[in-house]
Each structure stands twice: as structure tokens, then as C-alpha cells.
Scaffold this motif. Structure first.
Motif, PDB file in Angstrom:
ATOM      1  N   ASN A  33       0.733  -1.253   0.134  1.00  0.00           N
ATOM      2  CA  ASN A  33      -0.049   0.140   0.112  1.00  0.00           C
ATOM      3  C   ASN A  33       0.882   1.213  -0.937  1.00  0.00           C
ATOM      4  O   ASN A  33       1.670   1.241   0.732  1.00  0.00           O
ATOM      5  N   VAL A  34       0.251   2.367  -0.320  1.00  0.00           N
ATOM      6  CA  VAL A  34       1.229   3.808  -0.761  1.00  0.00           C
ATOM      7  C   VAL A  34       0.076   4.544  -0.329  1.00  0.00           C
ATOM      8  O   VAL A  34      -1.047   4.806  -1.254  1.00  0.00           O
ATOM      9  N   THR A  35       0.078   4.901   1.018  1.00  0.00           N
ATOM     10  CA  THR A  35      -0.774   5.868   1.094  1.00  0.00           C
ATOM     11  C   THR A  35       0.057   7.711   0.960  1.00  0.00           C
ATOM     12  O   THR A  35       1.079   7.732   1.929  1.00  0.00           O
ATOM     13  N   THR A  36      -0.858   8.487   0.039  1.00  0.00           N
ATOM     14  CA  THR A  36      -0.027   9.889   0.218  1.00  0.00           C
ATOM     15  C   THR A  36      -1.233  10.612   0.651  1.00  0.00           C
ATOM     16  O   THR A  36      -2.023  11.240   0.654  1.00  0.00           O
ATOM     17  N   LYS A  37      -1.171  11.762   1.597  1.00  0.00           N
ATOM     18  CA  LYS A  37      -0.778  12.721   2.059  1.00  0.00           C
ATOM     19  C   LYS A  37      -0.338  14.381   2.297  1.00  0.00           C
ATOM     20  O   LYS A  37       0.774  14.212   1.636  1.00  0.00           O
ATOM     21  N   ALA A  38      -2.025  15.533   2.045  1.00  0.00           N
ATOM     22  CA  ALA A  38      -1.034  16.334   1.633  1.00  0.00           C
ATOM     23  C   ALA A  38      -2.314  17.256   2.535  1.00  0.00           C
ATOM     24  O   ALA A  38      -3.317  17.104   2.385  1.00  0.00           O
TER      25      ALA A  38
END
Length: 427
Positions: A33-38
Motif C-alpha cells: 500500500n502507498v498512502t499519500t497525504k497532503a
């Protein structure tokens, strides 16, 4: 024998149950899993530390310059450290008692009243460097400077700091000026007789990136736009620009080096100095001038009148309009030119037709002509084109030889025409 047959039957039932439950034929699985937060930051600038000119000794001529020119006394001006306040309280506009002291000085000579205020002020949202602490510093996006009962030859200067309260550096992109009537009063000829001087300079109390430097000079900007000397007048060695010269002024090109860094990384800010003056007009261009050389003008045009100047400082994020102009490995995932739908009417048709037709035809040949014709027509070009081509061919061929020849051909061909080219070439 019976017992043995019974056991066999039970075992068979259990085995069948396991197969039906799906446990007998599972595969090993795993996932990553890759989680991107911004989050987005804030962008904004504020006025703080508003006051009369001469708040700090290092921004004046040590008393040799002026804060107010009023014609009173031997010198005719108030020294530039008269209102000196220092850093004891950033929320007052002058040293306690100094404004009353000025009015006492002017008693019997003028009834000028003046003020500077932050409109709709609120607490600073964050600390700015070491100087401005949010707990004790007022801030606002608007300031109001007022001078009442001024007269020809009177001039006064105000000052403020502009700080960045956002999360990205801010760049002053333009300044717009607009002259308006004041509280329903007639303007008379005040647009020609009242002038302003504006000077901006970047400051850091502890320089980290660049030294203090000028960023905007109003008189120079107006002169560079082709205004002749009639658009200016001088008081106390300072050139003031008549309000009438600002109504359509374009000063954007004159703004430079005007980026202020984001807080709290730096205490960088812009100092703004604003002077307001009334033309002395001793030569009598707008007034009757002097008794020694009286001109035939109407002084009522400049007496008992009112005018206001609105000056909007317009800000951009510092990198507006910039592009890296280069690339990295992610360029390899870009859409290439061939994947874009063509604007030519026959390009998709020929590509899709041939792709879809061949796909749909062969796909539809067996299964698709009638099904493919209507489905291929609407679905087949794209599906027909790529899927039809490979799948339709074999699937359609085997499925719909009789049903499809006419339908798939026509369907695959028309849908392939519209979608086939973009979908197929994109691979």
C-alpha cells in the motif's frame, strides 16, 4: 463391507463440502500500500506596527530630517524623531504624549488633526521573527490614514511594516490607485493639489538571505511612465505625485525585489512609508498664490473640500508564472502525442475503422455482426478496436459466424472509428 462403504460416502461428502467452500483451491496472496497525504497552507500578508514617521532611530536622519512640514517656527518643520516610539509597544502610533505635544506646538497656527489606524484589527496569527509576537501584536489587511484641515505647503509621513503570515513567500505584483470623493464632499481641485509619496523597502533586523534593499519608489515609477514635471510638486526635498497622475497609473513594471519570505523562517518584511502633502503653490497655478503676486484663481476650489486615495497592494505567491522547464523519470508516464484523439474527421475513422473493422469484423464476423453491429457500433470501436480485435476475432468468429458478419463489421467499424484510434495507439 457396509461399514467401509459408509465411511467412503462420508469422506466424499466432506471433501465435496471443502471444495464448495472454496478452501481446497486457495492461492497465496499479499498486498502493498502507498498512502499519500497532503495539506494546503495559508497565503497572506498583513500590516503591523503602524505609526507616524520617526518610530525608530535607524530609519530617520537622526533628527535632521522631518516628520511634518507645517511652516511653524524658525525651521518650519517637526524633526523626524519627534514621535520616536521605539519598540516598547507596537500597537501605538507615536510616543505617548507626543501627539498632544505637537498640537500644543501648533496652537494658534493651525487646527490640523491626524491619525493612523488599523481597520478591523485582530491579533497577529503567528510570531514573525523575533520582533512581532502574536500574543501582543495587532494586525490588519487595511490601514486608514487621515489628515484633516491641511493647507498648501503642509506635509506629513506615516509608516508601517508589511509581514508575511502565510506558509509561502509572497511577492508584491502590482499596486492600483483610485481617487474617490470623501463623505459626499466636493473634490474641487484637490486631485491636482494633493499628492502622495510612497517608498517601499525590504528589511530584516537580522539579515539571513539578502541585505535591506529598496523595492518600490512611486515618484520614479510615475516619471518612468512618461509623466512630465507638472505631475509632481516638491515639499521638504520630497517629490509628491499629484493624485490626478495616479488615476490610470501602471506601476507594475517598477516593482522589483519585492518578495517577503514566509514566517516563521525569517523576520523579513517590507517597510512602507507614505507621505501626504498639499502643493505650496506659491506661484498661484491653482490658488491665488501670494499677495505680492496675486493670481486670478478661485481659492474656493481648494477650501473646505475632501478627497480620498485608495491604494491596493496586490500580492502573488512568489513563484507565480514559473515552470521548472525540465523533467525527471516520470516523463515516461506522460501521454505521448500519438495517444491524443485526432481532430481530423477521417483519422479516427480510418484507424478505428480498420482497427475496429478488422477487430469487430473478425470479432463480429462470427458473433458480432448483428450483435457486434449494434454493440460493436457503440461499444465495438473501442472495445471492438482493441478487444474486438483480439477477442472478437476468436470469440466472435467462433460464436457468431452467422449472426455477426454483417453486424460486427458495421459495428466494430463505426465504434472503432471514434474510439479505436485513441485507445489503441495509447498502448
Amino acid at each position: 463391507m457396509r461399514r467401509s462403504r459408509r465411511n467412503t460416502l462420508v469422506g466424499g461428502i466432506v471433501a465435496l463440502g471443502l471444495v464448495l467452500a472454496g478452501t481446497g483451491y486457495a492461492y497465496w496472496t499479499d498486498s502493498l500500500n502507498v498512502t499519500t497525504k497532503a495539506t494546503t497552507g495559508d497565503f497572506g500578508v498583513k500590516f503591523v506596527d503602524l505609526g507616524l514617521y520617526g518610530q525608530y532611530g535607524d530609519e530617520t536622519m537622526k533628527g535632521a530630517g522631518w516628520s511634518i512640514v507645517d511652516g511653524i517656527g524658525e525651521t518650519g518643520y517637526v524633526g523626524d524623531q519627534f514621535f520616536l516610539r521605539g519598540s516598547s509597544d507596537y500597537n501605538i502610533i507615536a510616543k505617548p504624549g507626543s501627539i498632544d505635544a505637537y498640537k500644543e506646538r501648533a496652537k494658534g497656527h493651525n487646527n490640523v488633526d491626524f491619525n493612523a489606524e488599523l481597520v478591523d484589527k485582530e491579533g497577529l496569527s503567528k510570531d514573525i521573527g523575533t520582533a512581532y509576537k502574536k500574543a501582543v501584536t495587532d494586525a490588519s489587511g487595511k490601514i486608514l490614514l487621515t489628515i484633516d484641515n491641511m493647507y498648501p505647503g503642509y506635509a506629513q509621513v506615516f509608516r508601517s511594516d508589511i509581514v508575511n503570515v502565510g506558509d509561502i513567500a509572497a511577492k508584491l505584483g502590482n499596486i492600483k490607485f483610485e481617487t474617490k470623493t470623501l463623505d459626499g464632499k466636493e473634490k474641487g481641485n484637490l486631485e491636482d493639489m494633493i499628492g502622495v509619496a510612497v517608498y517601499l523597502h525590504r528589511e530584516q533586523s537580522i539579515p539571513q538571505f539578502k541585505d535591506n534593499e529598496p523595492t518600490f519608489k512611486l515618484a520614479k515609477a510615475i516619471a518612468n511612465n512618461g509623466a512630465d514635471d507638472s505631475r509632481f510638486f516638491r515639499v521638504g526635498g520630497v517629490d509628491f505625485v499629484r493624485l490626478s497622475a495616479l488615476n490610470d497609473a501602471d506601476v507594475k513594471a517598477a516593482l522589483e525585489n519585492n518578495v517577503i519570505m514566509c514566517a516563521p523562517a525569517t523576520d523579513q518584511r517590507l517597510d512602507i512609508f507614505v507621505g501626504v502633502a498639499m502643493d505650496p503653490d506659491a506661484e498661484g497655478k491653482f490658488t491665488t498664490g501670494t499677495a505680492a503676486d496675486r493670481k486670478d484663481n478661485d481659492d474656493k476650489l481648494s477650501q473646505g473640500k475632501g478627497v480620498q486615495l485608495s491604494m491596493d497592494l496586490l500580492w502573488d505567491q512568489f513563484n507565480v508564472g514559473k515552470d521548472a522547464g525540465t523533467t525527471n523519470i516520470l516523463e515516461k508516464q506522460n501521454k505521448d502525442a500519438a495517444s491524443k484523439p485526432s481532430t481530423k474527421p477521417d483519422a479516427g475513422s480510418s484507424k478505428g475503422s480498420s482497427a475496429g473493422s478488422s477487430a469487430g469484423s473478425s470479432a463480429g464476423s462470427s458473433t458480432g455482426s448483428s450483435a457486434g453491429s449494434s454493440t460493436g457500433s457503440s461499444t465495438g470501436s473501442s472495445a471492438g478496436s482493441s478487444t474486438g480485435s483480439s477477442k472478437g476475432s476468436s470469440a466472435g468468429s467462433s460464436k457468431g459466424s452467422s449472426a455477426g458478419s454483417s453486424a460486427g463489421s458495421s459495428t466494430g467499424s463505426s465504434f472503432g472509428s471514434s474510439f479505436g484510434s485513441s485507445r489503441r495507439r495509447g498502448r
